[in-house]
Design a protein around this motif. Sequence first.
Motif, PDB file in Angstrom:
ATOM      1  N   PHE A 255      70.183  51.363 -13.984  1.00 29.63           N
ATOM      2  CA  PHE A 255      69.612  52.557 -13.371  1.00 29.63           C
ATOM      3  C   PHE A 255      70.573  53.232 -12.403  1.00 29.63           C
ATOM      4  N   GLN A 256      70.423  54.534 -12.363  1.00 27.45           N
ATOM      5  CA  GLN A 256      71.151  55.347 -11.404  1.00 27.45           C
ATOM      6  C   GLN A 256      70.146  55.812 -10.353  1.00 27.45           C
ATOM      7  N   GLY A 257      70.301  57.004  -9.833  1.00 32.32           N
ATOM      8  CA  GLY A 257      69.336  57.466  -8.836  1.00 32.32           C
ATOM      9  C   GLY A 257      69.955  58.233  -7.694  1.00 32.32           C
ATOM     10  N   GLY A 258      71.299  58.233  -7.621  1.00 33.12           N
ATOM     11  CA  GLY A 258      71.924  58.974  -6.534  1.00 33.12           C
ATOM     12  C   GLY A 258      71.996  58.155  -5.267  1.00 33.12           C
ATOM     13  N   PHE A 259      71.785  58.825  -4.142  1.00 29.77           N
ATOM     14  CA  PHE A 259      72.021  58.136  -2.865  1.00 29.77           C
ATOM     15  C   PHE A 259      70.952  57.094  -2.545  1.00 29.77           C
ATOM     16  N   LEU A 260      69.749  57.259  -3.069  1.00 30.82           N
ATOM     17  CA  LEU A 260      68.673  56.269  -2.934  1.00 30.82           C
ATOM     18  C   LEU A 260      68.443  55.834  -1.488  1.00 30.82           C
ATOM     19  N   GLY A 261      68.486  56.809  -0.584  1.00 32.84           N
ATOM     20  CA  GLY A 261      68.147  56.537   0.802  1.00 32.84           C
ATOM     21  C   GLY A 261      69.242  55.899   1.614  1.00 32.84           C
ATOM     22  N   LEU A 262      70.354  55.508   0.974  1.00 29.36           N
ATOM     23  CA  LEU A 262      71.405  54.788   1.692  1.00 29.36           C
ATOM     24  C   LEU A 262      72.566  55.711   2.067  1.00 29.36           C
ATOM     25  N   ASP A 263      72.325  56.988   2.108  1.00 30.04           N
ATOM     26  CA  ASP A 263      73.230  58.019   2.587  1.00 30.04           C
ATOM     27  C   ASP A 263      74.691  57.773   2.225  1.00 30.04           C
ATOM     28  N   ASN A 264      75.494  57.327   3.178  1.00 32.40           N
ATOM     29  CA  ASN A 264      76.953  57.274   2.998  1.00 32.40           C
ATOM     30  C   ASN A 264      77.463  55.897   2.589  1.00 32.40           C
ATOM     31  N   ILE A 265      76.620  55.054   2.009  1.00 33.70           N
ATOM     32  CA  ILE A 265      77.025  53.677   1.760  1.00 33.70           C
ATOM     33  C   ILE A 265      78.069  53.556   0.652  1.00 33.70           C
ATOM     34  N   GLY A 266      78.119  54.526  -0.241  1.00 31.30           N
ATOM     35  CA  GLY A 266      78.983  54.413  -1.401  1.00 31.30           C
ATOM     36  C   GLY A 266      80.396  54.915  -1.166  1.00 31.30           C
ATOM     37  N   VAL A 267      81.252  54.645  -2.141  1.00 29.35           N
ATOM     38  CA  VAL A 267      82.620  55.165  -2.111  1.00 29.35           C
ATOM     39  C   VAL A 267      82.592  56.683  -2.221  1.00 29.35           C
ATOM     40  N   PHE A 268      81.705  57.189  -3.076  1.00 24.86           N
ATOM     41  CA  PHE A 268      81.552  58.629  -3.289  1.00 24.86           C
ATOM     42  C   PHE A 268      80.162  59.058  -2.822  1.00 24.86           C
TER      43      PHE A 268
END
Length: 899
Positions: A536-549
């Motif tokens: 599954f994907q979903g985008g930011f999913l409430g975790l705002d800036n947690i990702g690399v992108f």
Amino acid sequence: MDAERIRLARSAAPDAPWRRWGPYLSERQWGTVREDYSPDGDAWNSFPHDHARSRAYRWGEDGLGGVSDDKQRLCLSMALWNGRDPILKERPFGLTNGEGNHGEDVKEYYFHLDSTPTHSYLRYLYKYPQAAFPYDDLVRTGAARDRRSFEYELLDTGVFAGDRYFDVFVEYAKADPDDLLMLVTVANRGPEEAVLHVLPTLWFRNTWSWGQGADRPVMRAAGPGVIRAEHQELGAYRLHCSAGVPLLFTENETNHERLHGSRNATPYVKDGIGRHVVGGEAAAVNPELTGTKAAAHHTLAVPAGGEATVRVRLTKEHAHDAEGVRDPLGTADVGDPLGAGFDAVMSARRAEADAFYAGLTSDTMGQDEALVLRRALSGLLWSKQYYQFDVETWLAEHGADPWTRTGQRNHAWYDLDADDILLMPDTWEYPWFAAWDLAFHAVALAMVDPELAKHQIEVLLGERYLHPNGQVPAYEWAFGDVNPPVQAWAARFIDSMDRGLDGAGDLDFIERVFQKLLVNFTWWVNRKDPDGRNVFQGGFLGLDNIGVFDRSAALPTGGTLDQADGTAWMAFYTQTMLQMAAELSDRSPAYEDLAVRFATHFLRISASTDRIGEVKEEMWDEADGFFYDVLRLPGGEAVRLKVRSLVGLLPLCATTVFTPRPDESDARLYHRVREFARRHPDLAAGMSAADRPGVGGRRMLSLLDERKLRRVLARMLDEEEFLSPYGIRSLSRHHAAHPYTFHVDGREYRVEYLPAESDSGMFGGNSNWRGPVWFPVNVLVIRALQHLYAFYGDDFTVECPTGSGHRMTLHQVGEEISARLVRIFLRDAGGRRPVYGGQRTFQEDPHWRDLIQFHEYFHGDDGAGLGAAHQTGWTALVAVLLVMKDRLSAADFRPDDLA
């Protein structure tokens, strides 16, 4: 049963009389999407703070420690002037997202001190400087600071030097559902006498200026010290004030002359009272003593170290029930509205509030813990807000229609028509509902008001909110964004609280929620698993800036992102839906079929995260013993993004234990799922725990088998990685010395451990998931540990902390994490509260040190509060931890009560 619990039991419906009046007034209506009528969607700058005193709001109202009825037709609040400010203080001030170096930030000190669930009693504190409020200094200095700098706070300006400020306490007490007492107590903390103007203000929300044929209500003087307010729906109310106090009247109408240079339809406009008090403009208020906004102008000379009070009382004319009898739980004495009966009601409601909260505390709870519990739940109750947003009307007012595709914000959400009391994340910084926040708010609310908690879950799943395609709206900035699907778990938790109270629970509630979530679950499967791989994907999913992108934007590499957290959330969703279906199968065999469907769906998701054999493109990394997002490039290559964060811990949360029931239904269900796994041997790994009964014959579904569990826990419980003195960090501390970098077209994308505020503008830069401790995910980790303990029992132990040689059961690990979270708010041996960090005034001053703020998130190393200062939405979960500490103690552990 104490008086407040009796009132609560008789007020199950959201529109029950004792719920009619409450703190439903926002602390910021300006700068919201609802009030944005700009051509470019710049909500902050199209309606700034400078406009708020002069411009009538379209969709709601705000105030300072105020209340309203449950449709916000009539509002009561206080306004203040210290004799030096350039404007009347009617609402809290703060920086916009573009002005603050870490996004929007309120620059005031106010505290929600107390509240009962029916708001029969409320208490609020505002700290008002005696010197001129430093509006310009706050804006100018905030703008000059970069994202690596601390925020510039009101205490930093020196405006509180020499204790030259007022503590303004506001108390509300209901004598009856429509008889509301307001007591303002002003304490001068300074060394000299000081004058404060206090204006209890009554006004109607402007519902008549928008071309929809609404009648215009009216207020007028009805004798010395009496304001009569008549509304077509509410009826007539009287605000009783001291007889010798001047009454000021104006209209809640926009001052077009000030804002736009155009002529006003009336000389009496929204800012008229402020211009009269501050600027001495006699003509700014109506000499005929009539209007739609009115105030009683008290001028108090408060001695050094002394106090002065103001009292008013809002009563409905003929405030009796249908039989003409006053509410038996009321104690009204309106013969002398502000006399001895006023004091008696205040005293009675204070005592009832004490009795109510005493009923929540156990003998083992310390005094400081009890204070934290009460303040957390009171802050949560103060977070209720009337939220109205008819999106179809709003879009039409922007020139959009349902049949034409436009770039207008929220264009696809024509059906959303909000008109409810909802719990806000923070009524200044986030004065709008957020889907997954609201689920956690409801969990905390269930501690004191299970019926309203149920309503908070159901309302977003109803036809006025849920999109026809099944999506739950995220928040007003972008209803189409995706929040984690935690509503099913929240519903089950609330029901478990019900079972604890009456032993029965509410299966009707579970069935209603389940039926609506079926539509949402289908939306997730169809929209967020685009390749049908159960990933599954979903985008930011409430975790705002947690990702690399930026996970809500197009990837700079092209391709797609397989999200470990999105997949874990869906595994968790299947488990909670399976639990619901199993419970409901007693009502109808059809639910057993759905339970099988959810169980088999979980097996497919489980298999997708770690397929049989060595597969380079799966989320589980055998070498690291951790889960990662997987970047799928356009050319077919797959790359694990090796950031150790909550994204990789969330698969742990997808753990649920199932206690066997005495009938044969569970055995039949298990047999059907087992047969499915036999026919699909590539899914058999997901059945490993379910195949082996645990302690008490329980079975478990989990994304982690025992081997993976030990490896993930070793990282999570390592103090050099995730385990801080104050809970589980959102990003491993390993990344402080070893930042993760990824290069695309000559640009470096970097993730490093930031224990405090964000250093980037991603998602507005007003939150940070790259190091700090966040309560909601920590609570889900603790829940998972309790479920794992229910399955593995005392024989399964791990080192906690990792490398310490000290072994704990998983139950003890959960208790340890919970204790670390609670420790944020408690005084340590030196009398300091970690939440205050290095703020000496909060740590040492007796007038500040017990004014606990429940922040949005907390420093990953020292526990200091960060982000929104009044996030007593999901941070009120600390109350759940305090209450559940005794209920889930090892000596009295009842796995059947786990949600």
